[in-house]
Write a protein that holds these residues in place. Structure first.
Motif, PDB file in Angstrom:
ATOM      1  N   THR A  71       0.872  -1.169   0.000  1.00  0.00           N
ATOM      2  CA  THR A  71       0.000   0.000   0.000  1.00  0.00           C
ATOM      3  C   THR A  71       0.906   1.214   0.000  1.00  0.00           C
ATOM      4  O   THR A  71       1.772   1.344   0.871  1.00  0.00           O
ATOM      5  N   ARG A  72       0.702   2.114  -0.982  1.00  0.00           N
ATOM      6  CA  ARG A  72       1.633   3.233  -1.186  1.00  0.00           C
ATOM      7  C   ARG A  72       1.053   4.545  -0.685  1.00  0.00           C
ATOM      8  O   ARG A  72      -0.088   4.880  -0.987  1.00  0.00           O
ATOM      9  N   TRP A  73       1.869   5.297   0.070  1.00  0.00           N
ATOM     10  CA  TRP A  73       1.578   6.676   0.418  1.00  0.00           C
ATOM     11  C   TRP A  73       2.557   7.516  -0.387  1.00  0.00           C
ATOM     12  O   TRP A  73       3.768   7.449  -0.185  1.00  0.00           O
ATOM     13  N   ALA A  74       2.048   8.284  -1.340  1.00  0.00           N
ATOM     14  CA  ALA A  74       2.890   8.905  -2.360  1.00  0.00           C
ATOM     15  C   ALA A  74       3.885   9.897  -1.762  1.00  0.00           C
ATOM     16  O   ALA A  74       3.522  10.764  -0.963  1.00  0.00           O
ATOM     17  N   THR A  75       5.144   9.753  -2.153  1.00  0.00           N
ATOM     18  CA  THR A  75       6.174  10.751  -1.866  1.00  0.00           C
ATOM     19  C   THR A  75       6.711  11.312  -3.181  1.00  0.00           C
ATOM     20  O   THR A  75       6.630  12.497  -3.433  1.00  0.00           O
ATOM     21  N   HIS A  76       7.244  10.449  -4.035  1.00  0.00           N
ATOM     22  CA  HIS A  76       7.765  10.872  -5.331  1.00  0.00           C
ATOM     23  C   HIS A  76       6.786  10.419  -6.414  1.00  0.00           C
ATOM     24  O   HIS A  76       6.632   9.225  -6.661  1.00  0.00           O
ATOM     25  N   VAL A 120      -1.685   4.568 -11.122  1.00  0.00           N
ATOM     26  CA  VAL A 120      -1.375   3.150 -11.324  1.00  0.00           C
ATOM     27  C   VAL A 120       0.083   2.981 -11.722  1.00  0.00           C
ATOM     28  O   VAL A 120       0.782   2.080 -11.245  1.00  0.00           O
ATOM     29  N   THR A 121       0.571   3.847 -12.607  1.00  0.00           N
ATOM     30  CA  THR A 121       1.960   3.738 -13.066  1.00  0.00           C
ATOM     31  C   THR A 121       2.951   3.850 -11.924  1.00  0.00           C
ATOM     32  O   THR A 121       3.956   3.134 -11.878  1.00  0.00           O
ATOM     33  N   ASN A 122       2.669   4.735 -10.983  1.00  0.00           N
ATOM     34  CA  ASN A 122       3.593   4.933  -9.861  1.00  0.00           C
ATOM     35  C   ASN A 122       3.362   3.966  -8.700  1.00  0.00           C
ATOM     36  O   ASN A 122       4.152   3.940  -7.756  1.00  0.00           O
ATOM     37  N   ALA A 123       2.291   3.188  -8.776  1.00  0.00           N
ATOM     38  CA  ALA A 123       1.998   2.242  -7.696  1.00  0.00           C
ATOM     39  C   ALA A 123       3.024   1.108  -7.685  1.00  0.00           C
ATOM     40  O   ALA A 123       3.555   0.712  -8.725  1.00  0.00           O
ATOM     41  N   ASP A 153      11.068   7.226  -6.663  1.00  0.00           N
ATOM     42  CA  ASP A 153      12.439   6.932  -6.264  1.00  0.00           C
ATOM     43  C   ASP A 153      12.685   5.428  -6.189  1.00  0.00           C
ATOM     44  O   ASP A 153      13.817   4.970  -6.310  1.00  0.00           O
ATOM     45  N   THR A 154      11.610   4.660  -6.013  1.00  0.00           N
ATOM     46  CA  THR A 154      11.733   3.214  -5.794  1.00  0.00           C
ATOM     47  C   THR A 154      12.220   2.467  -7.026  1.00  0.00           C
ATOM     48  O   THR A 154      12.993   1.508  -6.919  1.00  0.00           O
ATOM     49  N   GLU A 155      11.774   2.885  -8.184  1.00  0.00           N
ATOM     50  CA  GLU A 155      12.072   2.129  -9.403  1.00  0.00           C
ATOM     51  C   GLU A 155      13.574   1.972  -9.628  1.00  0.00           C
ATOM     52  O   GLU A 155      14.023   0.949 -10.155  1.00  0.00           O
TER      53      GLU A 155
END
Length: 608
Positions: free
Chosen positions: A72-77, A82-85, A123-125
């Motif tokens: 479950t993502r809480w957006a930072t970057h 969906v693309t950033n999930a 940043d995760t990718e």
């Protein structure tokens, strides 16, 4: 903050991962996703918004596979799309991540120069691409992770899944919590014990800088120097059955109404009712008798609990207290020495700024105490002494029962400090403890005001701004009331010391401004009521929160009055927190906001 789940199972794991992620919804999130290994290949499903959206995606396109990771993502970057999930994929690597990679721009340039094509704003990718590039150069998954982790700056918890590796799951933590769950022929990763509760109660907590290699039958844990280490296995007291709203519409409502019970549990742990004394195990380590000062540091509502206790420590123990917000304290280069003790307050025990402040004080020789609701948390493990609240799991993002239980613990510590410093007489301590024993019954009586509070909250839901006023320990409660109203209803609200009214805030008063005045009938009641009269003279809509004596003395200045039972000064901050919570709750319900998971907020703030 973000929630992580990883499973090496014996049956299809996607439904189990989603079920576990539901137990992490309280942390706050804006998108979710799952990746599994299907015939050796990484396959994922993601969705914006709530987990029900991800469940719909999985109903239309089910995921097989007995190994998987979820998030479950809480957006930072990057926006919550969906693309950033998460999970993010790069070649043969899938990753989910909690935290912030501070040097991701440099790493992004590096992997792009090496030919990687990045699809997201996150940043995760880059973590997935770095590991994939290392594996493409011939490294095993284990060696690739060991190579990449030291290059990541910032705070992170990671769970990694690899194509073609059905019996491999790798996790790592730096700053953000991560735990291993031990099963029978299965292994699990999770952000906390609550995430792992559907699977197992056998938990190993990774220490700072640790990373772990899991198979279904083994766990190898390495420290930041890549030295293999042993970490203890503990039995978690968290059970999945606790994550239930019962007959309540929201977790917050349930947790408000649990307060008489959990306050009773907490008080009975910290007070000896046979002798009517504070009896805090481990408090002697703080050496109250010889302290120069006590430092208290926390964030949000926990900070406000500390602010209440400043009045108690200074009044009952004559102990100077310096209190600061953790995000400010950690960068102030505050002078700290071995004659100081420092208390750190955190519901989760994982709050990033509070943890960093703890480490700063520890490095400079202070004795460390922690008041937490999760005894297995990082803050608890790094403190010299732990003073757990007995609130039970708190799921609603807005803290309620954890706050009042923090106050109960702090009251006990203040009285014990007073006794040890020779300031508080035995007779006076007995009086105060006897008063505190009434807290559970007084809390139950305070809940009886809910019907009246619900009625006054309906017109409040139409306001755009609100003001909260209080003096002494009621000033922190004014700050707490404003905070609760803001975070739940999105109405702008400010809390002020009532004596500051004429120093600016009075300019805001008009016939549209709700003003909440917190004023039990105490030594400064008349001064607070004078401030209230100044508001009334300017047409402000006053809601007075007081006791039976205060209601009888106030006249007719208030538009609404919430009447609580009569009580003593040391008890009042704990009990008056309840109407403040109920006002914010019912206003938010009338407005139709997401009470348990307000927009943009997270339960556990594990990044700066």
């Amino acid at each position: 903050m973000c929630g992580i789940v990883g499973v090496l199972g014996r049956v299809e794991v996607a439904p189990r991962i989603v079920d576990s992620l539901k137990r992490l919804e309280y942390r706050g999130y804006d998108s979710a996703g799952v990746a599994t290994l299907v015939d050796g290949q990484l396959v994922r499903r993601r969705a914006e918004g709530k987990l029900r959206n991800l469940e719909s995606v999985l109903e239309n396109a089910p995921l097989a596979g007995s190994a998987g990771i979820g998030h479950t993502r809480w957006a930072t970057h990057g926006a919550p799309t969906v693309t950033n999930a998460h999970p993010h994929l790069a070649g043969s690597v899938a990753v989910v991540h909690n935290g912030i990679i501070e040097n991701y721009l440099d790493l992004r340039d590096e992997v792009s120069a090496a030919g990687a094509v990045l699809d997201t704003e996150t940043d995760t990718e880059v973590v997935a691409h770095l590991i994939n590039l290392a594996m493409a150069a011939g490294k095993s998954p284990r060696d690739a992770v060991a190579d990449v982790l030291p290059r990541l700056k910032g705070a992170f918890a990671l769970a990694l899944l690899f194509a073609g590796e059905d019996d491999l799951l790798i996790g790592a933590r730096k700053g953000s919590p991560l735990a291993i769950g031990h099963g029978e022929g299965e292994m699990f990763l999770g952000s906390d014990a609550i995430a792992l509760s559907p699977f197992t109660d056998r938990i190993t907590y990774l220490e700072e800088g640790d990373w772990a290699v899991l198979t279904r039958s083994s766990v190898d844990i390495f420290d930041r120097d890549n030295t293999q280490v042993a970490r203890p296995e503990a039995k978690s007291s968290v059970t999945s059955s606790l994550m239930d709203k019962g007959n309540y519409k929201h977790f917050m409502a349930k947790e408000i109404h649990e307060q008489p019970e959990v306050l009773g549990h907490t008080l009975s742990r910290y007070f000896d009712y046979t002798s009517n004394q504070a009896s805090v195990e481990g408090a002697d380590a703080l050496n109250f008798k010889d302290l120069n000062r006590l430092i208290i540091t926390a964030c949000g509502t926990a900070y406000l609990a500390g602010l209440v206790s400043k009045y108690w420590f200074e009044k009952y123990a004559r102990l100077p207290v310096e209190i600061d917000i953790a995000s400010e304290f950690r960068y102030r280069e505050t002078p700290v020495c071995d004659k100081d003790a420092a208390l750190f307050i955190s519901q989760s025990g994982e709050t990033a700024d509070t943890l960093a402040s703890l480490r700063y004080c520890k490095e400079h020789g202070a004795t460390i105490g922690a008041i937490v609701n999760v005894p297995e948390s990082t803050i608890a493990r790094e403190a010299d002494r732990v003073f757990p609240t007995i609130a039970g799991p708190e799921i609603g993002v807005a803290s309620t029962k954890a706050f009042t239980c923090q106050l109960a613990v702090l009251a006990a510590l203040a009285l014990q400090a007073g006794r040890e410093r020779g300031v508080l007489s035995e007779a006076r301590e007995k009086e105060l403890v006897a008063e505190l024993t009434e807290v559970p019954s007084l809390a139950l009586k305070a809940l009886a005001a809910e019907t009246d509070i619900e009625k006054l909250s309906q017109p409040l839901s139409k306001a755009q701004n609100a003001l909260y006023l209080g003096r002494a320990t009621n000033f922190p409660l004014a700050l707490e009331g404003a905070l609760k109203l803001k975070e739940l209803s999105y109405i702008h609200a400010e809390g002020y010391a009532a004596g500051e009214l004429k120093h600016g805030p009075i300019a805001l008063i008009d016939e549209n401004m709700p003003v909440f005045v917190i004023a039990p009938y105490d030594a400064i009641y008349e001064k607070t009521v004078s401030n209230m009269q100044e508001v009334a003279a300017r047409g402000g809509r006053i809601v007075l929160i007081t006791d039976e004596r205060g209601a009888a003395e106030c006249g007719n200045a208030a538009e609404n009055t919430v009447v609580l039972p009569n009580m003593t000064d040391i008890v009042a901050p704990i009990i008056y927190a309840l109407p403040v919570q109920m006002i914010a709750y019912h206003t938010a319900v009338f407005m139709g906001t997401d009470v348990d998971q307000p927009r943009n907020l997270a339960k556990s703030v594990t990044v700066e």
